[in-house]
Design an enzyme around this catalytic site. Structure first.
Site, short mmCIF file in Angstrom:
data_model
loop_
_atom_site.label_atom_id
_atom_site.label_comp_id
_atom_site.label_asym_id
_atom_site.label_seq_id
_atom_site.Cartn_x
_atom_site.Cartn_y
_atom_site.Cartn_z
N ASN A 87 0.86 -1.23 0.08
CA ASN A 87 0.06 -0.01 -0.17
C ASN A 87 1.03 1.32 0.03
OD1 ASN A 87 -1.61 -2.18 1.99
ND2 ASN A 87 -2.63 -1.41 0.11
N VAL A 94 2.05 6.85 0.78
CA VAL A 94 1.26 6.17 1.60
C VAL A 94 -0.15 6.00 1.09
CG1 VAL A 94 0.43 5.13 3.64
CG2 VAL A 94 2.62 6.00 3.49
N CYS A 95 -1.01 4.96 0.81
CA CYS A 95 -2.23 4.62 0.47
C CYS A 95 -3.02 3.93 1.63
CB CYS A 95 -2.67 3.57 -0.62
SG CYS A 95 -4.02 3.30 -1.34
N LEU A 96 -3.76 4.88 2.51
CA LEU A 96 -4.31 4.21 3.60
C LEU A 96 -5.65 4.97 3.65
CD1 LEU A 96 -4.26 2.79 6.43
CD2 LEU A 96 -2.96 4.55 7.10
#
Length: 159
Positions: A87, A94-96
């Site tokens: 992710n 960051v992919c969150l």
């Protein structure tokens, strides 16, 4: 108050709160500019790998770039380019969910960093950001975990 002023005011409060109490092993401080002044809009952080995980022993540098309309919108959180995680985009971003569609203005710097630490060992394969990393995670978990442990060794504690 102008949005940038609101952002800086909130970040000044976040800084005070962080200094009083923050999660063990984490680092978060505003960037110091060459002239010695502090840039509250950019924070240099360290996220430790959680004990008992493949990330343990690693201390991962992360930058939080806060927008002028913070806390209405979340910061962009970036590891170094090339960071290996399902992710995390190749650029390090960051992919969150708490940094996008699940963002709430009440989320703190501390909560962001703990959320990112949690993401390290609990990737979300439904939202992959790196194709090769994702494929390795899905097809060969053992090799994925080996790669994570190698990466953790590349980021030892600075103390």
């Amino acid at each position: 108050m102008a949005s940038g002023g609101m952002a800086r005011s909130r970040l000044a409060e976040e800084r005070k709160t962080w200094r009083r109490s923050h999660p063990h092993g984490f680092v978060a401080k505003p960037e110091t500019l060459p002239d010695g002044s502090v840039n509250l809009m950019v924070w240099k952080c360290v996220v430790p790998g959680k004990e008992g995980t493949d990330w343990e022993g690693g201390y991962f540098p992360l930058t939080l770039n806060f927008p002028e309309d913070y806390p209405c919108n979340p910061p962009v959180c970036k590891f170094l380019a090339g960071f290996f995680h399902v992710n995390v985009y190749p650029t390090g971003t960051v992919c969150l969910s708490i940094l996008s569609n699940a963002w709430k203005a009440s989320i703190t710097v501390s909560q962001i960093l703990v959320g990112i630490q949690e993401l390290l060992d609990n990737p979300n394969p439904a939202s992959p950001a790196q194709d090769a990393c994702y494929r390795l995670y899905k097809k060969n978990k053992h090799a994925y975990k080996d790669r994570v442990r190698q990466q953790a060794k590349q980021y030892p504690s600075l103390v």
